[in-house]
Design a protein around this motif. Sequence first.
Motif, PDB file in Angstrom:
ATOM      1  N   LEU A 183      77.645  67.101  28.758  1.00  0.00           N
ATOM      2  CA  LEU A 183      77.151  65.859  29.348  1.00  0.00           C
ATOM      3  C   LEU A 183      75.702  65.617  28.975  1.00  0.00           C
ATOM      4  CD1 LEU A 183      78.637  66.162  32.961  1.00  0.00           C
ATOM      5  CD2 LEU A 183      79.535  64.819  31.058  1.00  0.00           C
ATOM      6  N   ILE A 184      74.900  66.693  28.969  1.00  0.00           N
ATOM      7  CA  ILE A 184      73.481  66.554  28.651  1.00  0.00           C
ATOM      8  C   ILE A 184      73.289  66.231  27.175  1.00  0.00           C
ATOM      9  CG2 ILE A 184      71.252  67.728  28.649  1.00  0.00           C
ATOM     10  CD1 ILE A 184      72.314  69.478  30.937  1.00  0.00           C
ATOM     11  N   GLU A 185      74.046  66.924  26.319  1.00  0.00           N
ATOM     12  CA  GLU A 185      73.851  66.770  24.873  1.00  0.00           C
ATOM     13  C   GLU A 185      74.266  65.390  24.360  1.00  0.00           C
ATOM     14  OE1 GLU A 185      74.236  71.382  23.322  1.00  0.00           O
ATOM     15  OE2 GLU A 185      76.070  70.220  23.670  1.00  0.00           O
ATOM     16  N   ARG A 186      75.039  64.648  25.143  1.00  0.00           N
ATOM     17  CA  ARG A 186      75.386  63.281  24.743  1.00  0.00           C
ATOM     18  C   ARG A 186      74.194  62.347  24.823  1.00  0.00           C
ATOM     19  NH1 ARG A 186      80.768  62.385  28.494  1.00  0.00           N
ATOM     20  NH2 ARG A 186      82.110  64.006  27.562  1.00  0.00           N
ATOM     21  N   ARG A 187      73.222  62.687  25.660  1.00  0.00           N
ATOM     22  CA  ARG A 187      72.135  61.760  25.957  1.00  0.00           C
ATOM     23  C   ARG A 187      70.757  62.253  25.555  1.00  0.00           C
ATOM     24  NH1 ARG A 187      76.040  61.569  29.857  1.00  0.00           N
ATOM     25  NH2 ARG A 187      76.615  59.543  30.712  1.00  0.00           N
ATOM     26  N   TYR A 188      70.632  63.555  25.252  1.00  0.00           N
ATOM     27  CA  TYR A 188      69.301  64.121  25.022  1.00  0.00           C
ATOM     28  C   TYR A 188      69.292  65.084  23.845  1.00  0.00           C
ATOM     29  CZ  TYR A 188      68.751  62.366  29.764  1.00  0.00           C
ATOM     30  OH  TYR A 188      68.737  61.557  30.867  1.00  0.00           O
ATOM     31  N   GLN A 189      68.104  65.260  23.281  1.00  0.00           N
ATOM     32  CA  GLN A 189      67.874  66.381  22.391  1.00  0.00           C
ATOM     33  C   GLN A 189      67.580  67.596  23.268  1.00  0.00           C
ATOM     34  OE1 GLN A 189      65.264  65.358  18.875  1.00  0.00           O
ATOM     35  NE2 GLN A 189      64.749  63.634  20.224  1.00  0.00           N
ATOM     36  N   ILE A 190      68.069  68.750  22.880  1.00  0.00           N
ATOM     37  CA  ILE A 190      67.936  69.938  23.720  1.00  0.00           C
ATOM     38  C   ILE A 190      67.334  71.084  22.923  1.00  0.00           C
ATOM     39  CG2 ILE A 190      69.239  71.749  24.913  1.00  0.00           C
ATOM     40  CD1 ILE A 190      71.140  69.698  25.908  1.00  0.00           C
ATOM     41  N   VAL A 191      66.445  71.812  23.571  1.00  0.00           N
ATOM     42  CA  VAL A 191      65.950  73.064  23.011  1.00  0.00           C
ATOM     43  C   VAL A 191      66.107  74.134  24.087  1.00  0.00           C
ATOM     44  CG1 VAL A 191      63.574  72.471  23.690  1.00  0.00           C
ATOM     45  CG2 VAL A 191      63.982  74.266  21.996  1.00  0.00           C
ATOM     46  N   ASP A 192      66.763  75.253  23.740  1.00  0.00           N
ATOM     47  CA  ASP A 192      66.971  76.355  24.682  1.00  0.00           C
ATOM     48  C   ASP A 192      65.752  77.266  24.682  1.00  0.00           C
ATOM     49  OD1 ASP A 192      69.608  75.676  25.493  1.00  0.00           O
ATOM     50  OD2 ASP A 192      70.371  76.423  23.583  1.00  0.00           O
ATOM     51  N   LEU A 193      65.290  77.605  25.865  1.00  0.00           N
ATOM     52  CA  LEU A 193      64.106  78.451  26.029  1.00  0.00           C
ATOM     53  C   LEU A 193      64.496  79.705  26.807  1.00  0.00           C
ATOM     54  CD1 LEU A 193      61.668  75.574  27.060  1.00  0.00           C
ATOM     55  CD2 LEU A 193      61.906  76.585  24.790  1.00  0.00           C
ATOM     56  N   ASP A 194      64.239  80.867  26.228  1.00  0.00           N
ATOM     57  CA  ASP A 194      64.601  82.134  26.854  1.00  0.00           C
ATOM     58  C   ASP A 194      63.550  82.507  27.893  1.00  0.00           C
ATOM     59  OD1 ASP A 194      65.304  84.675  27.581  1.00  0.00           O
ATOM     60  OD2 ASP A 194      65.441  85.475  25.554  1.00  0.00           O
ATOM     61  N   PRO A 195      63.939  82.644  29.166  1.00  0.00           N
ATOM     62  CA  PRO A 195      62.937  82.975  30.189  1.00  0.00           C
ATOM     63  C   PRO A 195      62.229  84.307  29.930  1.00  0.00           C
ATOM     64  CG  PRO A 195      65.168  83.150  31.082  1.00  0.00           C
ATOM     65  CD  PRO A 195      65.283  82.491  29.742  1.00  0.00           C
ATOM     66  N   ALA A 196      62.908  85.243  29.278  1.00  0.00           N
ATOM     67  CA  ALA A 196      62.310  86.569  29.061  1.00  0.00           C
ATOM     68  C   ALA A 196      61.217  86.550  28.005  1.00  0.00           C
ATOM     69  CB  ALA A 196      63.398  87.566  28.672  1.00  0.00           C
ATOM     70  N   THR A 197      61.257  85.587  27.073  1.00  0.00           N
ATOM     71  CA  THR A 197      60.289  85.576  25.967  1.00  0.00           C
ATOM     72  C   THR A 197      59.389  84.345  25.972  1.00  0.00           C
ATOM     73  OG1 THR A 197      61.910  84.506  24.509  1.00  0.00           O
ATOM     74  CG2 THR A 197      61.862  86.918  24.527  1.00  0.00           C
ATOM     75  N   LEU A 198      59.574  83.453  26.928  1.00  0.00           N
ATOM     76  CA  LEU A 198      58.798  82.220  26.951  1.00  0.00           C
ATOM     77  C   LEU A 198      57.315  82.502  27.183  1.00  0.00           C
ATOM     78  CD1 LEU A 198      58.784  79.066  27.000  1.00  0.00           C
ATOM     79  CD2 LEU A 198      59.032  79.265  29.495  1.00  0.00           C
ATOM     80  N   THR A 199      56.462  81.968  26.316  1.00  0.00           N
ATOM     81  CA  THR A 199      55.012  82.105  26.497  1.00  0.00           C
ATOM     82  C   THR A 199      54.297  80.759  26.405  1.00  0.00           C
ATOM     83  OG1 THR A 199      54.729  82.567  24.133  1.00  0.00           O
ATOM     84  CG2 THR A 199      54.955  84.472  25.614  1.00  0.00           C
TER      85      THR A 199
END
Length: 541
Positions: A210-226
Amino acid sequence: MNTRNTTLGLLVAAALFLALNLLAGPLLRGVRADLTEQRLYTLSQGTRNILAGLEEPITLRFFFAKTVATEAPPLLSYAERVREMLEEYAALSGGQLRLEVIDPEPYSEAEELAVGYGIQGRVANAEGDRLYMGIVGTNSVDDEEVLPVLDPRRESFLEYELTEMIDRLENPELPLVGIISSLPLRGGSQPAAQPGQPPQQLPPWPILELIERRYQIVDLDPATLTELDEEIDLLLMVHPKGLTSAGRYAIDQFALAGGKVVAFIDPFCYLDPARQSSDPMAALNNSSDSGIDDLLRAWGVELTPSRIVGDSVGALTVRDRANQPVQMPLAFGVTDETINGDDILTSPLNKLRFFMPGALSRSDEAPDGVTVETLVTATAAGGGTVDTLSLMGPLDPQIVADAFLENAPEAAIAVRVSGDVRSAFPDGAPGAEAEGDAPDEEPAAEDTHLTASTAPFNALIFADADMLHDSVWAQPMQDIFGNVRLQPQVDNASLLVSALENMSGSSDLISLRSRAEFSRPFTRKEALMLEAQERFRAEEV
């Protein structure tokens, strides 16, 4: 003599009146005064800002079958108010907004045009003529936005819907959404429930599609996010467990710079992978809390620790280990009775379903400039809580039902936050003091650390991450060809999509709220009539 003077005076007065009317046209054109008590015809500042900032021409076409609606005076009055509002939009746009009013008469080219744009008509008379009332917006590159039906019952939201349409036409690029989640939203392998069994393969969560039909998406890993890319327009957090201090600092600075956040957090996420471990001790030792309490407090919100919200009124019936039906208060539905009907986001929703949510409230330490608005609550009659300690280990519905206490009427499960917030890291980036500057190095030209918001912060916060899983909001249904499809049972998926749509607009758009009601009933008259009717019934008895 008196008669002659009177006649002369009347002639002079008539001449002055005629001259005044002739001059008033060109001199007062564009001058408008809103004399209504609740300023019903005065557009919000957010709308004015968006109209003043238009850089490309936009055309709005208002389709209204006036010739078909002649026998519906209330609809004619509503259409007139819509037209007047659209004229006000055009007047404030600096010439960038062009308005066309079109009457799609039966069997005309205008009717074909309305149908082609997707304007929905309904049969209005015995002859089968269709009544159309809708708005189409187009920009210079032929992008289209359509309001297929204008419903007088939603008149208080008309300004928001019009401004949202214009904002989308002015900014047609798909927003970039950064998703931070510790849940297997994209599917994957899950440890076996029993030792010796192969890992379980999980499908992606349907909400992603549902989200990908309307938006560009980038996945962010909580363990490595800086850090967060400056191109990200909106941050979606779904149980962001495992964020490091550097990751939370990146989110903190994003929020202070005016970043927009939609967060589905959880004090005890049932679908947390740690809970699914075949090792019971591992499940007990791993917290299922989303772990961003410091950010929430900085934003003026508090998630009640170690308590799960339930509702005996909307409790779902589940099967216990003995296959007996049990009312499960931690799995419950709420209806529009406890859903905020005055908020743009939640007003269209009829029913939501939650699974072991938490309780949100305004923090005692919330800055003065922060507004925390409740969107959804448990019912006053059945709202209560359960301590998370009673939920450790395998979930037993009967034990949960016995532990439930109706001690939290109207507990808030979802809130909207807006205003000026402060940093959760007042001393700067984590570890910055320890690193320091070398004595022979030049100091940084500019300190980029933000201690308070430099632009209005906007967030939607829901105290339940499990509610987004399809097992909570949908039911598999098999069609006549044998294909299994999801049939939504409640509005959870619509809530997510609407939340992203609401937050992906400009800050001016997000600032809009519902307007006062245009209908002004004669309340005193109605009260007297009701009183008279009650006296009449009493006399009959």
